[in-house]
Scaffold this active site. Structure first.
Site, PDB file in Angstrom:
ATOM      1  N   TYR A 143       0.851  -1.185   0.000  1.00 30.24           N
ATOM      2  CA  TYR A 143       0.000   0.000   0.000  1.00 30.24           C
ATOM      3  C   TYR A 143       0.885   1.233   0.000  1.00 30.24           C
ATOM      4  O   TYR A 143       1.847   1.312   0.766  1.00 30.24           O
ATOM      5  CB  TYR A 143      -0.906   0.006   1.235  1.00 30.24           C
ATOM      6  CG  TYR A 143      -1.796   1.223   1.333  1.00 30.24           C
ATOM      7  CD1 TYR A 143      -2.847   1.427   0.430  1.00 30.24           C
ATOM      8  CD2 TYR A 143      -1.596   2.185   2.330  1.00 30.24           C
ATOM      9  CE1 TYR A 143      -3.663   2.545   0.523  1.00 30.24           C
ATOM     10  CE2 TYR A 143      -2.427   3.312   2.431  1.00 30.24           C
ATOM     11  CZ  TYR A 143      -3.447   3.480   1.526  1.00 30.24           C
ATOM     12  OH  TYR A 143      -4.262   4.592   1.623  1.00 30.24           O
ATOM     13  N   ASP A 237       9.300   2.750   0.042  1.00 24.77           N
ATOM     14  CA  ASP A 237       8.236   3.403   0.804  1.00 24.77           C
ATOM     15  C   ASP A 237       8.379   2.977   2.256  1.00 24.77           C
ATOM     16  O   ASP A 237       8.018   1.878   2.643  1.00 24.77           O
ATOM     17  CB  ASP A 237       6.864   3.013   0.244  1.00 24.77           C
ATOM     18  CG  ASP A 237       5.727   3.715   0.980  1.00 24.77           C
ATOM     19  OD1 ASP A 237       6.008   4.394   2.000  1.00 24.77           O
ATOM     20  OD2 ASP A 237       4.564   3.587   0.548  1.00 24.77           O
ATOM     21  N   LYS A 265       4.115   8.773   9.161  1.00 25.47           N
ATOM     22  CA  LYS A 265       3.876   8.148  10.472  1.00 25.47           C
ATOM     23  C   LYS A 265       4.861   8.588  11.564  1.00 25.47           C
ATOM     24  O   LYS A 265       4.743   9.694  12.053  1.00 25.47           O
ATOM     25  CB  LYS A 265       3.748   6.640  10.297  1.00 25.47           C
ATOM     26  CG  LYS A 265       2.529   6.354   9.380  1.00 25.47           C
ATOM     27  CD  LYS A 265       2.143   4.931   9.154  1.00 25.47           C
ATOM     28  CE  LYS A 265       0.853   4.881   8.354  1.00 25.47           C
ATOM     29  NZ  LYS A 265       0.856   4.072   7.187  1.00 25.47           N
TER      30      LYS A 265
HETATM   31  C1  LIG Z   1       0.266   4.543   5.790  1.00 30.82           C
HETATM   32  C2  LIG Z   1       1.036   4.324   4.555  1.00 30.82           C
HETATM   33  C3  LIG Z   1       0.960   5.203   3.464  1.00 30.82           C
HETATM   34  C4  LIG Z   1      -0.028   6.331   3.409  1.00 30.82           C
HETATM   35  O1  LIG Z   1       0.199   7.274   4.393  1.00 30.82           O
HETATM   36  P1  LIG Z   1      -1.004   8.279   4.814  1.00 30.82           P
HETATM   37  O2  LIG Z   1      -0.367   9.185   5.806  1.00 30.82           O
HETATM   38  O3  LIG Z   1      -2.068   7.398   5.380  1.00 30.82           O
HETATM   39  O4  LIG Z   1      -1.450   8.972   3.600  1.00 30.82           O
HETATM   40  C5  LIG Z   1       1.808   5.002   2.394  1.00 30.82           C
HETATM   41  N1  LIG Z   1       2.679   3.994   2.387  1.00 30.82           N
HETATM   42  C6  LIG Z   1       2.787   3.121   3.414  1.00 30.82           C
HETATM   43  C7  LIG Z   1       3.794   2.028   3.352  1.00 30.82           C
HETATM   44  C8  LIG Z   1       1.954   3.241   4.517  1.00 30.82           C
HETATM   45  O5  LIG Z   1       2.036   2.350   5.506  1.00 30.82           O
END
Ligand SMILES: *Cc1c(COP(=O)(O)O)cnc(C)c1O
Length: 429
Positions: A143, A237, A265
């Protein structure tokens, strides 16, 4: 005992689609209803019925120091009193960027945004701008936020070009997103055979959004090699894993270096922050110096920067924190596994740093399809019963779990004791 939350959920559903501002919060995966949260305190959450939960979700990752950490709270309040936003440069942005680039030999510059979605979306535009190519390659089950190009699911059969995973995403756009199987080198090679226009590979080097599944070292190395051979950029990511699985995230646990790393995060410690970073060569393509456009009214927001800065400085001042958090993560998952084993319930576990995962499965999943074959019924029952006993796990087997620094062994053992009873009931169900 969930009376107030049930009422609140009904009221919310009248004015907010599904009653929530992010779908996973609705507990659909476990057929439950979400507790509405009143407050957090250290390792615990309290809902509006005053139920208390040991929190393994941590706002989906950001709160590595738990709720209401005094240092972060003080920095936020102090900064907020000077004004919430200026839309002009502040010292805090430079300081946070300095903290980050100091940790990596190969990152020179950072651009801040307000969410992980924005960080990844911008990193992809940058990769396309730098390479002057259009296709991107992602992996099924990873994701990367909810931007159009990334809401893609695998097509049928062996098709490498995906299909939109949401109405509203034009198929025309998705034709530039190739999708392959995680941890599958053949599938990866096939994509590069089918397209000579790949701008980048985007990958969660440790996946946390199809449950917790690390990529093998061999697989990451193949990603690197194929990018190098094909003039494509490798994007890690690390929105979830950054500063979580080690001080330098999943990047710190592999010898493979990415060209661009995205953060979110933990970098905002609970405030809305995202970021992406790379070498000067890559990052200087961004406007105003370069031609790749990217912007944000609240980007680098001072209150959010202050929270992130204190949080990273705190982590740096505790060089053994990730090892200590991993000990606790191992204590937890090994305890859960023992409880499952004692009742002949198939169960596999894994950890890195302060992240952990478990699946109701015979064999450790290596990709999205493997996860789909796990027992979702058992997971839902386990989740619901643990919640009733005061243990707040992510409400989907497709999510990872998090340990915070304020969790101690006693709390973890209480969780294991509760799991022992629930696993026994699961066997007899
Ligand atoms: C949470 C997440 C996102 C998206 O981040 P948001 O702050 O929710 O937009 C993108 N990549 C990874 C790996 C994530 O865990």
């Amino acid at each position: 005992m969930f009376d107030n939350s049930l009422k609140a959920y009904e009221a919310a559903k009248k004015v907010i689609p599904g009653g929530v501002d992010s779908p996973v919060r609705a507990f659909k995966g476990v057929l439950g209803t979400p507790p509405f949260i009143d407050r957090g305190e250290g390792a615990y959450l309290f809902d509006i019925d005053d139920n208390k939960y040991l929190d393994f979700v941590q706002s989906w990752g950001p709160l590595i120091f738990g709720h209401c950490d005094k240092d972060i709270e003080d920095a936020v309040i102090k900064t907020a009193k000077k004004g919430l936003s200026f839309g002009a440069p502040t010292l805090l942005e430079t300081q946070l960027a300095q903290e980050i680039v100091e940790m990596y030999d190969y990152l020179d510059k950072v651009r801040f945004v307000s969410s992980g979605t924005e960080a990844v979306m911008s990193a992809i535009r940058l990769a396309r701008g730098v390479t002057k190519k259009d296709d991107i390659l992602k992996f099924e089950g990873c994701y990367h936020g909810h931007s159009d190009s990334l809401l893609v699911q695998a097509g049928s059969g062996l098709a490498t070009f995906g299909t939109p995973s949401s109405p509203g995403v034009p198929a025309d756009l998705i034709k530039h997103t190739l999708i392959c199987e995680y941890n599958n080198i053949q599938s990866l090679k096939k994509c590069f055979e089918e397209s000579s226009d790949i701008a980048c590979i985007i990958i969660e080097p440790i996946a946390g959004n199809m449950g917790f599944i690390p990529a093998s070292e061999e697989f990451l190395q193949e990603c690197r090699d194929l990018c190098d051979k094909n003039n494509a950029l490798l994007i890690f990511d690390e929105v979830m894993t950054g500063f979580r699985v080690s001080m330098t995230g999943a990047s710190g646990l592999t010898s493979v270096n990415a060209d661009i790393i995205t953060f979110g995060k933990v970098i905002g410690a609970g405030m809305p922050v995202g970021a992406f970073a790379g070498s000067s060569f890559i990052m200087d393509h961004l406007s105003p110096d370069g031609t790749v456009y990217q912007a944000g009214t609240l980007s680098g927001n001072p209150v959010a920067m202050a929270a992130g800065l204190v949080s990273l400085q705190k982590l740096k001042s505790m060089p053994s924190i990730h090892a200590e958090l991993n000990k606790k993560a191992l204590r937890l998952v090994e305890g859960l596994k023992k409880a499952a084993d004692a009742n002949n319930i198939p169960f596999v576990v894994n950890t890195r740093g302060s992240m952990f995962g478990f699946f109701f499965c015979e064999k450790e999943p290596k990709n999205f399809k493997d996860v789909a074959s796990c027992d979702f019924d058992a997971f839902a029952k386990f989740h619901n019963e643990m919640l009733k006993k005061g243990f707040y796990f992510a409400c989907s087997q497709y999510e990872a779990g998090f340990i915070s620094s304020v969790m101690d062994n006693k709390m973890i053992d209480e969780c294991i004791d509760a799991a022992k009873i629930i696993m026994k009931d699961l066997k007899n169900a």
